[in-house]
Design a protein around this motif. Sequence first.
Motif, short mmCIF file in Angstrom:
data_model
loop_
_atom_site.label_atom_id
_atom_site.label_comp_id
_atom_site.label_asym_id
_atom_site.label_seq_id
_atom_site.Cartn_x
_atom_site.Cartn_y
_atom_site.Cartn_z
N VAL A 63 -30.15 73.17 -19.43
CA VAL A 63 -31.05 72.01 -19.37
C VAL A 63 -31.93 72.16 -18.14
O VAL A 63 -31.45 72.29 -17.02
CB VAL A 63 -30.24 70.70 -19.29
N GLN A 64 -33.25 72.11 -18.36
CA GLN A 64 -34.15 72.40 -17.25
C GLN A 64 -35.23 71.35 -17.02
O GLN A 64 -35.59 71.05 -15.89
CB GLN A 64 -34.81 73.76 -17.46
N THR A 65 -35.79 70.77 -18.09
CA THR A 65 -36.92 69.88 -17.93
C THR A 65 -36.48 68.45 -17.60
O THR A 65 -35.36 68.04 -17.94
CB THR A 65 -37.78 69.85 -19.20
N LEU A 66 -37.38 67.70 -16.96
CA LEU A 66 -37.09 66.30 -16.64
C LEU A 66 -36.90 65.48 -17.91
O LEU A 66 -36.08 64.55 -17.95
CB LEU A 66 -38.22 65.71 -15.80
N GLU A 67 -37.67 65.82 -18.95
CA GLU A 67 -37.54 65.09 -20.22
C GLU A 67 -36.16 65.29 -20.81
O GLU A 67 -35.58 64.36 -21.40
CB GLU A 67 -38.61 65.55 -21.21
N ASP A 68 -35.59 66.51 -20.66
CA ASP A 68 -34.23 66.76 -21.15
C ASP A 68 -33.22 65.90 -20.39
O ASP A 68 -32.30 65.34 -20.99
CB ASP A 68 -33.87 68.24 -20.99
N TYR A 69 -33.40 65.81 -19.08
CA TYR A 69 -32.48 64.98 -18.27
C TYR A 69 -32.66 63.49 -18.58
O TYR A 69 -31.70 62.73 -18.53
CB TYR A 69 -32.70 65.26 -16.79
N ASP A 70 -33.90 63.08 -18.89
CA ASP A 70 -34.13 61.69 -19.32
C ASP A 70 -33.28 61.38 -20.55
O ASP A 70 -32.61 60.34 -20.62
CB ASP A 70 -35.61 61.46 -19.66
N SER A 71 -33.32 62.29 -21.50
CA SER A 71 -32.57 62.09 -22.74
C SER A 71 -31.07 62.11 -22.48
O SER A 71 -30.32 61.28 -23.03
CB SER A 71 -32.94 63.18 -23.75
N LEU A 72 -30.62 63.01 -21.62
CA LEU A 72 -29.19 63.09 -21.30
C LEU A 72 -28.71 61.81 -20.61
O LEU A 72 -27.62 61.30 -20.92
CB LEU A 72 -28.92 64.30 -20.39
N ASP A 74 -30.07 58.76 -20.83
CA ASP A 74 -30.06 57.67 -21.79
C ASP A 74 -28.82 57.74 -22.69
O ASP A 74 -28.17 56.73 -22.95
CB ASP A 74 -31.33 57.70 -22.65
N THR A 75 -28.52 58.94 -23.14
CA THR A 75 -27.35 59.12 -24.00
C THR A 75 -26.06 58.81 -23.25
O THR A 75 -25.15 58.16 -23.78
CB THR A 75 -27.29 60.56 -24.54
N TYR A 76 -26.00 59.25 -22.00
CA TYR A 76 -24.79 59.04 -21.19
C TYR A 76 -24.59 57.55 -20.91
O TYR A 76 -23.47 57.03 -21.03
CB TYR A 76 -24.91 59.82 -19.88
N VAL A 77 -25.67 56.85 -20.54
CA VAL A 77 -25.55 55.42 -20.26
C VAL A 77 -25.13 54.66 -21.52
O VAL A 77 -24.27 53.77 -21.47
CB VAL A 77 -26.88 54.87 -19.71
N SER A 78 -25.73 55.01 -22.66
CA SER A 78 -25.36 54.35 -23.91
C SER A 78 -23.90 54.61 -24.25
O SER A 78 -23.19 53.72 -24.73
CB SER A 78 -26.25 54.85 -25.05
N GLU A 203 -21.15 49.32 -32.52
CA GLU A 203 -22.07 50.36 -32.96
C GLU A 203 -22.74 51.03 -31.76
O GLU A 203 -22.94 50.38 -30.73
CB GLU A 203 -23.14 49.76 -33.88
N PRO A 204 -23.11 52.31 -31.88
CA PRO A 204 -23.85 52.97 -30.79
C PRO A 204 -25.16 52.26 -30.52
O PRO A 204 -25.80 51.74 -31.44
CB PRO A 204 -24.09 54.39 -31.34
N ILE A 205 -25.54 52.21 -29.25
CA ILE A 205 -26.78 51.54 -28.88
C ILE A 205 -27.76 52.52 -28.24
O ILE A 205 -27.38 53.60 -27.78
CB ILE A 205 -26.53 50.37 -27.91
N SER A 206 -29.01 52.14 -28.24
CA SER A 206 -30.05 52.89 -27.56
C SER A 206 -30.77 51.93 -26.62
O SER A 206 -31.03 50.78 -26.98
CB SER A 206 -31.04 53.48 -28.58
N ILE A 207 -31.06 52.39 -25.42
CA ILE A 207 -31.71 51.54 -24.42
C ILE A 207 -33.16 51.98 -24.27
O ILE A 207 -33.44 53.11 -23.87
CB ILE A 207 -30.98 51.61 -23.07
N LEU A 411 -29.54 48.82 -31.64
CA LEU A 411 -28.75 49.78 -32.37
C LEU A 411 -29.45 51.13 -32.32
O LEU A 411 -30.68 51.20 -32.29
CB LEU A 411 -28.56 49.34 -33.82
N ALA A 412 -28.68 52.21 -32.33
CA ALA A 412 -29.22 53.55 -32.13
C ALA A 412 -30.05 54.00 -33.33
O ALA A 412 -29.63 54.79 -34.16
CB ALA A 412 -28.09 54.55 -31.88
N ARG A 413 -31.25 53.42 -33.40
CA ARG A 413 -32.20 53.81 -34.43
C ARG A 413 -33.59 53.61 -33.85
O ARG A 413 -33.78 52.87 -32.88
CB ARG A 413 -32.02 52.97 -35.70
N PRO A 414 -34.62 54.28 -34.40
CA PRO A 414 -35.97 54.13 -33.85
C PRO A 414 -36.42 52.68 -33.82
O PRO A 414 -36.18 51.92 -34.73
CB PRO A 414 -36.82 54.96 -34.82
#
Length: 427
Positions: A63-72, A74-78, A203-207, A411-414
């Motif tokens: 994992v190298q880019t800031l966008e990748d860490y952003d996603s990680l 968000d997933t970790y916090v959720s 249910e899984p959530i998205s922030i 909920l973890a959906r768009p």
Amino acid sequence: MVIELESPVEKSKMVEFLSQVFIPINDRFSSIIITDEKGVQRWKKVEISIEDHIFFPTFPSSVQTLEDYDSLLDTYVSKIAMEPTSEGLRPPWEVHGFMYPTSNAKGTVVFKLSHAIGDGYSLMSALFTIYKREDDPSLPVTLPEFKPRPIGGGGLTRWSRMRSFVSMWVNTIRDSGLSLLQATLLEDDKTVIRSGKVGVEFEPISISSVTFSLDQIRHIQDKVGGTTVTEVMTGVISYAIQLYVQRTGQVSNGAARMTALVVVNARMLRGFKSIAEMLKAHIWGNHFSLLHVALPSTSCEDLNNFDPLEFIIKARDELRRKRNSLSLYFTSRIWNIISSIKGREVAAGYVHAIFKNTSISISSLIGPSQKMVIADHPISSFYYTVAGVPQSLIFTIVSYMGVIHFRLAVLARPCQLEMDIYIYTLG
């Protein structure tokens, strides 16, 4: 609470901060909940090991880019938001240090605190007490004051005061009855923002997030007049939901019942209070109540020709009618009576039912005006969210250094709702 830092997380400083500053501020941070021989739950102080409460996740070096860490992040916090705290085994709180840079921070610290310890006001006041100001650590943090813009002047006549008194009791009876019905028989319609699914809180959530300045709120206040920040934000959310409903093609045409629960501080003291002041007044813990606010709606055709400020005005009028009521006091008393007679679990079930039968909840907090420091780490921004609530959509709002941080737990959906909010506030 998610705290974004201007410097990388240093393990040693965080461990020292937790053991020497954070834990001593209240006994509940070093206590567990037990049930005595009479079946009464109480707090019991225990020996605590910092290593059991602080975590530093690691991720692959690929994992190298800031966008990748952003996603990680968000997933970790959720993920950790949905994991239960170990109540009964160790004090119900955790701290997670995300030691990787993101688009918004050099490092991130996540405080996961159980509601058993206290409500949002208690927990946030605790954290504000231990934060330091970057400009002068010896000074306490201060919060901005927002007062309603006056709609009109002049004192009330005797007839007006009598009419206001009668109106207050009519509102009290109506709103208290609504609260009871919402926990038993009355339920919002199933819509695009409320699935009505049993167990939705698991249910899984998205922030998702939206950030804008307090100047934008003041700009709206100048247009409407006589509004508070909460009134403005409730109106913004109402309008954004209508935009989202229109976008999805599931237009309510004004027929669907949608209710927002606005979480309010039920304490009699106003403004920020230190831990010592709350303990002295016996107001530490859970002292919140709920305002049931009907979300104004309109048809798709009307929305195209509708002045968005009308949603602000409707929200203002509804919230003021709710506040001209003693229902918050009576609702809080009902919870206490249920808790004393049936036990805390039954009272918690009553509150759970209210959330389950409504569409959304809104929680807001005014944060410090100055930049803060935690464990010698300057804080660039922070936000919070609530997990385990039986709703598909939860809004949390906090201000910091003149910026509003708006978070949506969905909920973890768009979801395009955050874009609708952003479009509205810019307009």
